[in-house]
Design an enzyme around this catalytic site. Structure first.
Site, PDB file in Angstrom:
ATOM      1  N   ASP A 210     -40.252 -61.826 -24.407  1.00 48.22           N
ATOM      2  CA  ASP A 210     -40.538 -62.840 -25.465  1.00 48.22           C
ATOM      3  C   ASP A 210     -39.152 -63.503 -25.551  1.00 48.22           C
ATOM      4  O   ASP A 210     -38.849 -64.512 -26.350  1.00 48.22           O
ATOM      5  CB  ASP A 210     -41.009 -62.451 -26.909  1.00 48.22           C
ATOM      6  CG  ASP A 210     -42.587 -62.197 -26.437  1.00 48.22           C
ATOM      7  OD1 ASP A 210     -43.007 -62.535 -25.869  1.00 48.22           O
ATOM      8  OD2 ASP A 210     -42.866 -61.202 -27.271  1.00 48.22           O
TER       9      ASP A 210
ATOM     10  N   ASP B  22     -46.864 -65.202 -29.874  1.00 44.51           N
ATOM     11  CA  ASP B  22     -47.067 -64.164 -28.764  1.00 44.51           C
ATOM     12  C   ASP B  22     -48.384 -63.683 -29.260  1.00 44.51           C
ATOM     13  O   ASP B  22     -48.489 -63.318 -30.431  1.00 44.51           O
ATOM     14  CB  ASP B  22     -45.968 -63.146 -28.703  1.00 44.51           C
ATOM     15  CG  ASP B  22     -46.276 -62.125 -27.486  1.00 44.51           C
ATOM     16  OD1 ASP B  22     -46.976 -62.581 -26.330  1.00 44.51           O
ATOM     17  OD2 ASP B  22     -46.114 -61.017 -27.733  1.00 44.51           O
TER      18      ASP B  22
ATOM     19  N   CYS C 296      -8.144 -72.650 -51.452  1.00 38.44           N
ATOM     20  CA  CYS C 296      -7.242 -71.778 -50.872  1.00 38.44           C
ATOM     21  C   CYS C 296      -7.684 -71.534 -49.520  1.00 38.44           C
ATOM     22  O   CYS C 296      -6.904 -71.239 -48.331  1.00 38.44           O
ATOM     23  CB  CYS C 296      -7.304 -70.297 -51.747  1.00 38.44           C
ATOM     24  SG  CYS C 296      -6.731 -70.318 -53.235  1.00 38.44           S
TER      25      CYS C 296
ATOM     26  N   ASP D  23     -42.343 -60.141 -30.001  1.00 33.62           N
ATOM     27  CA  ASP D  23     -41.614 -58.739 -30.126  1.00 33.62           C
ATOM     28  C   ASP D  23     -41.228 -57.950 -28.809  1.00 33.62           C
ATOM     29  O   ASP D  23     -40.661 -57.297 -28.960  1.00 33.62           O
ATOM     30  CB  ASP D  23     -42.868 -57.982 -30.685  1.00 33.62           C
ATOM     31  CG  ASP D  23     -43.754 -57.588 -29.677  1.00 33.62           C
ATOM     32  OD1 ASP D  23     -44.080 -58.347 -28.887  1.00 33.62           O
ATOM     33  OD2 ASP D  23     -44.395 -56.531 -29.785  1.00 33.62           O
TER      34      ASP D  23
ATOM     35  N   CYS E  34     -10.258 -70.098 -54.597  1.00 31.94           N
ATOM     36  CA  CYS E  34     -11.347 -71.282 -54.620  1.00 31.94           C
ATOM     37  C   CYS E  34     -11.413 -71.626 -53.212  1.00 31.94           C
ATOM     38  O   CYS E  34     -10.633 -71.341 -52.260  1.00 31.94           O
ATOM     39  CB  CYS E  34     -10.833 -72.344 -55.491  1.00 31.94           C
ATOM     40  SG  CYS E  34      -9.382 -73.083 -54.989  1.00 31.94           S
TER      41      CYS E  34
END
Length: 730
Positions: free
Chosen positions: A623, A419, A17, A619, A14
């Site tokens: 950019d 763009d 821990c 892309d 959990c």
């Protein structure tokens, strides 16, 4: 020197821990920062390598009672964790079956009258049946408690061990007193139901990481390679860069490569989410894990092992699932102080009811119920399971989300900047209009082809592409071709001169441009076209309108984003006429034109200074600064590696409609996180007072056995709620 290490951690039950391991690692000299994630079984540690080492950190985790190691990469790490989860699932299944079998016996002897029995030695049988449940099946809880004590912290295991031990040892004490009021069934059934909950949790956690499991299964085990002229099948892991690999129809492509021979169509849907097969021929790239549908392909291995697209997608999704969202950090802080508070409430509940005159056993029942109901498992699973399912769902649809923090950012985005070239448009100029004057269209194309044949200029390539589409046009060869800078091309064809270029090129050659063509030029330029004239000797034969055309999906993508009430802006280096013409076609009103690549990030910054929360979609290499400057960077997967590295969301299909899908997916995932956290908090805050006996005066009592069932179901319900993300339509 500060160094970062990613460690695989096993044995966590959990978030408590995770807190214990965090505390242990922070006690090591030189450790600067620690981030332990229970759901993924990972620990990110930032440390000064002059003061400590990864080996010492691993040993510290082992000393705390857990297992640890250092995977070579995320791809390997996931495989290791999945294997550990499967082993854990089998272990919990076996423990549950053993516990259930023994607990049935405990139930029979605890409620003899229901079965028409009257066994005088029932307490002895109850002791014999419950003891292995308590100390064999329940051993992980004692181990976890000891681990917690070593780091001076209490955890979920502490609550279970304390609660069941109280019931067990009190029953042993009563057995010696010959009392008929025994609580062996409470201890046995609490452990049985909690183990069942753990077993179900490992199953549902496996479903949450299903997307990565599917990706891992894509890579074929064997590859057919040609070495020294001999074909042989070898393990895909043994393929070397530069090897020639043969892929037959119907087979999976084992590694990323370049087609050397053959033609086929390849199903890339498992990588990109795109269902239509993609045609492949010589010099085309192919992705490992995709399926060769038709012809034979001979490919040259380009990327292998952890460098393949598939491995990088797994790495990307792994990073997304590993990074903590801000909401999870809040949950971790709460769970860190939760267990000590529960122990205090337990003592208060026991003391209160005992002092109110309730028998010791009844008061103990209230205390046990509080301990069991309060386990914070659901709290630790609330955020990571939603992120695991959400990022996995995205990966299946070609949408890669880098981290949980992205989910927070998406919520605040109100402005999306696109763009133009290669993002909204195809990035390749096309002939949109051809106007012949005094000749047939095919004749105009043939004359232009004489000058542009073999051209590397984008406009020349566009004209040659138009000729190719027209078909059945045979282009004569020119004797000489001369490029005239900034104006066009001059070619000598026999005794004739062919000119293809601007009106200046024709004016220099003293060629008069007909009024009809001049008017057409003006109209084409208003629509954003670059105009190219064609002339033969002293006659203007026609004009071409050439422009970078929109992608087929751009208009729909813009409409989808408008429906989400986002402000849209187009950013481009083109002049205003071209930019506005493109923007008008798709319905974008705001245009930032004539922006140099170096100034794109500054434009984003200015928008942010106006108070806008900006997402940038791009892309290319130019950019990358803008993607990094934006509050959210969205990179197209068909773009450059540097753009993908900078982007926080990657669209593998190169389809702009996925921008709105990514936003919706992020919104859905965040909504699930909030739901999970609400129910986890609500469950604990509502059930602890009930377990403590707030409604006892009204005759309502929460039996510890039912508390254990409720606790187990709370964790499972959180994971199941996260899994419903898989059914959401994007």
């Amino acid at each position: 020197m500060i160094k970062k290490a990613k460690l695989s951690v096993g044995g966590m039950h959990c978030s408590s821990c995770a807190n214990a391991i965090t505390k242990a690692l922070k006690s090591v000299s030189g450790v600067k920062n620690v981030d332990v994630r229970f759901a993924q079984g990972l620990a990110d540690v930032e440390f000064d390598e002059k003061l400590t080492s990864t080996d010492q950190l691993i040993q510290k985790i082992i000393n705390a009672g857990y297992t640890a190691g250092m995977p070579t990469d995320e791809f390997t790490a996931f495989k290791q964790r999945e294997e550990a989860r499967r082993k854990e699932q089998v272990r919990y299944k076996n423990l549950f079956l053993l516990s259930l079998l023994l607990s049935i016996g405990v139930f029979v002897f605890s409620f003899q009258e229901l079965f028409g029995l009257n066994v005088k030695t029932a307490p002895v049988w109850l002791f014999l049946l419950t003891t292995p449940v308590q100390f064999t099946v329940g051993w992980p809880f004692y181990k976890g408690t000891w681990n917690g004590l070593k780091s001076f912290s209490a955890n979920m295991d502490s609550l279970i061990a304390l609660g069941t031990s109280a019931a067990y040892f009190y029953s042993v004490y009563l057995s010696f007193l010959k009392s008929e009021e025994l609580y062996y069934d409470t201890a046995a059934f609490i452990i049985t139901f909690i183990i069942l909950g753990k077993y179900l949790e490992t199953i549902t956690r496996g479903k949450a990481s299903q997307a990565i499991q599917k990706l891992l299964r894509l890579q074929p085990v064997l590859a057919l390679v040609v070495r020294n002229g001999v074909k042989k099948r070898i393990s895909t892991e043994l393929v070397n860069k530069g090897d020639i690999v043969i892929v037959k129809p119907g087979e999976k492509i084992p590694v990323d490569g370049i087609v050397m021979e053959g033609e086929s169509s390849v199903d890339e849907s498992m990588i990109t989410g795109e269902s239509i097969p993609v045609g492949k021929r010589k010099s085309d790239d192919v992705i490992g894990g995709t399926v060769n549908k038709q012809g034979f392909l001979q490919i040259k291995a380009k990327n292998i092992g952890k460098d393949t697209v598939l491995a990088n997608i797994v790495k990307f999704v792994e990073e997304a699932q590993s990074a903590k969202a801000p909401l999870q950090k809040l949950a971790d802080k709460i769970s860190g102080i939760f267990v000590p508070i529960v122990l205090l409430v337990t003592i208060i509940a026991f003391s209160f009811w005992y002092l109110m005159g309730e028998p010791f056993g009844s008061a103990l029942t209230f205390a046990i119920a509080v301990l069991i109901i309060a386990c914070p498992c659901a709290l630790g699973l609330a955020t990571p399971t939603a992120i695991m399912v959400g990022s996995g769902r995205g990966a299946e649809n070609g949408i890669l989300i880098r981290s949980g923090e992205v989910l927070e950012k998406v919520q605040s985005i109100d402005t999306i900047v696109f763009d133009k070239t290669g993002t909204l448009t195809k990035g390749e100029p096309e002939v949109t209009t051809a106007v012949p004057h005094g000749v047939e269209l095919n004749e105009l194309l043939k004359i232009a082809g004489i000058a542009e044949q073999g051209s590397e200029h984008p406009l020349g390539k566009a004209i040659m592409q138009a000729i190719k589409k027209a078909k059945k046009i045979v282009i004569p060869k020119a004797q000489t071709v001369e490029a005239i800078s900034g104006k066009g091309v001059r070619a000598k064809w026999g005794p004739k001169i062919v000119l293809v270029g601007t009106n200046e090129l024709l004016s220099d050659a003293k060629i008069k441009i007909p009024k009809e063509l001049e008017q057409k030029k003006s109209l084409l330029e208003q629509k954003g076209n670059t105009v190219v004239y064609v002339a033969l000797d002293k006659n203007a034969l026609g004009v071409f309108g050439i422009m970078d055309t929109l992608k087929e999906t751009s208009k729909e993508a813009v409409e989808n984003l408008k429906s989400l009430n986002k402000e849209l802006i187009m950013l481009t280096g083109d002049n205003e006429i071209v930019a506005k013409a493109i923007a008008e076609q798709i319905g974008i009103k705001n245009v930032l034109a004539r922006v140099k690549p170096a100034d794109k990030a500054n434009k984003i910054k200015l928008l942010q200074e106006e108070g806008k929360k900006v997402a940038m979609v791009g892309d290319g290499i130019n950019d990358a600064p803008a993607l990094a400057q934006a509050d959210l960077g969205i990179a197209l997967g068909a773009g450059t590696d540097i753009a993908m590295e900078t982007g926080q969301i990657i669209l593998m299909k190169n389809d702009l409609r996925d921008v709105s899908k990514a936003i919706k997916l992020s919104q859905y995932t965040r909504k699930k996180i909030k739901q999970n956290l609400f129910w986890a908090f609500f469950y604990n805050t509502a059930m602890i007072p009930i377990a403590a006996g707030i409604f006892y005066p009204l005759g309502l009592l929460l039996n510890p056995i039912f508390a254990s069932i409720a606790m187990g179901l709370s964790s499972v319900s959180v994971v199941i709620n996260s899994l419903t993300l898989r059914m959401k339509k994007l």
